[in-house]
Design an enzyme around this catalytic site. Structure first.
Site, PDB file in Angstrom:
ATOM      1  N   TYR A  79       0.859  -1.181   0.000  1.00  0.00           N
ATOM      2  CA  TYR A  79       0.000   0.000   0.000  1.00  0.00           C
ATOM      3  C   TYR A  79       0.898   1.235   0.000  1.00  0.00           C
ATOM      4  O   TYR A  79       1.450   1.616   1.026  1.00  0.00           O
ATOM      5  CB  TYR A  79      -0.905  -0.055   1.234  1.00  0.00           C
TER       6      TYR A  79
ATOM      7  N   LYS B 221      -1.217  -1.071  -4.269  1.00  0.00           N
ATOM      8  CA  LYS B 221      -2.213   0.001  -4.277  1.00  0.00           C
ATOM      9  C   LYS B 221      -1.422   1.294  -4.321  1.00  0.00           C
ATOM     10  O   LYS B 221      -0.766   1.662  -3.349  1.00  0.00           O
ATOM     11  CB  LYS B 221      -3.089  -0.071  -3.027  1.00  0.00           C
TER      12      LYS B 221
END
Length: 339
Positions: free
Chosen positions: A162, A192
């Site tokens: 992330y 992400k």
């Protein structure tokens, strides 16, 4: 925390075991960064998560979720709460959602490993981790070694990084991380990418064409640009309530109707630009979701403060002006419920 898991029903345990044994599909398309519903007293409102799942699937056409991330206030929850939230989403999403990815990042390596193990035990489809942001990793290798320790706690689960440098303060480029991470973390599946640096994102795509990574863009208002560069999907908060509109953009892009895709993106941008100028964050996202879906999301955890009635009135008017919301769409989520 252990007692909470042991008290899961036999039905849940059967589902969790069978889910763990199933092959994992590639994470793609729209992924909603879920909100954590709360009561007015700041406790988690588990009772509405089943409605929330149905709303995402039936009303917004969104069938994958990212749980306990920034929008879900994951780092404002206790470890026990994060476990319970993850369990509820996995249970309620059974046979309805395609993928449930649990964010397990934490400042403590031990806590992150505990959450990763728990995600595997309950049958999640993947885990994600952001960079530690108080005592920060000093370079790419140090960050990868930290992520490796977390991934090792759930060796059968797909692992995602992330990347959100604006919040973590960790400025390590995603391009550099992708260049070295797979040899250290065999379960690594993608990232992400929640940053506006399209040069970095473009290099992630360009230099990893053969690796089949899931390259999920996390800046909703720039998604079309990322799709042109090769994004395979998107994770974002606005897909909770603008998922239908964003799916229309994805469909137009897939059909190479770039003029329509651009019009959809501009329309989405008009709303996001409007609320940005008013002050937009997790608190306001919870309020908009309550307004649009009729599902009470409640207030945020301190230090965040509840969105104002003035913000909600302005956001409602803008949604209507853009044809995202009509008077008949308003359920219990209107201003009257925002006391």
């Amino acid at each position: 925390m252990a007692l909470n898991f042991l008290c899961l029903t036999a039905q849940k345990m059967t589902f969790f075991s069978s889910s763990m044994a199933s092959p994992k599909k590639k994470l793609q398309g729209l992924v909603a960064a879920t909100i954590t519903p709360m009561t007015e007293h700041g406790e988690i409102n588990f009772s509405v998560i089943g409605r929330y799942v149905d709303y995402l699937v039936e009303e917004q056409g969104v069938k994958s979720i990212f749980v306990n991330g920034t929008t879900g206030e994951g780092l404002s929850l206790s470890v026990s709460e994060r476990r319970q939230v993850a369990e509820e989403w996995v249970t309620q999403g059974r046979n309805k959602l395609d993928q449930v990815v649990i964010h397990v990042g934490a400042l403590s390596l031990k806590e992150s490993q505990e959450l990763a193990r728990h995600a595997a035990e309950i049958g999640a489809d993947g885990i994600a981790v952001l960079a530690p942001f108080f005592l920060k990793p000093g370079n790419t290798d140090v960050l990868i070694n930290f992520l490796k320790e977390v991934a090792a706690a759930a060796p059968a689960l797909p692992f995602y990084y992330y990347h959100i440098p604006a919040l973590t303060g960790v400025k390590i480029r995603a391009e550099e991380l992708l260049d070295r991470i797979q040899e250290k973390i065999p379960t690594f599946q993608g990232l992400k990418f929640s940053d506006t640096d399209l040069l970095d994102f473009g290099q992630c795509v360009d230099q990893n064409r053969q690796r089949q990574f899931a390259l999920l863009f996390g800046v909703d208002e720039q998604l079309l640009s990322a799709l042109v560069m090769g994004a395979t999907g998107a994770v974002g908060s606005t897909y909770n309530y603008l998922g239908k509109k964003t799916n229309q953009m994805l469909e137009a892009f897939e059909q190479k109707d770039f003029s329509s895709a651009l019009n959809h993106q501009f329309c989405i941008q008009r709303f996001i630009n409007f609320v940005f100028k008013l002050g937009f964050g997790v608190s306001q996202t919870k309020a908009i979701m309550t307004l649009v879906s009729g599902i009470p999301m409640g207030p945020p955890r301190p230090p965040l403060q509840k969105a104002s009635r003035e913000f909600i009135a302005a956001a409602e008017a803008k949604l209507k002006s853009l044809d995202f919301l009509s008077s008949t769409d308003l359920k219990d989520g209107s201003l009257e419920s925002w006391s």
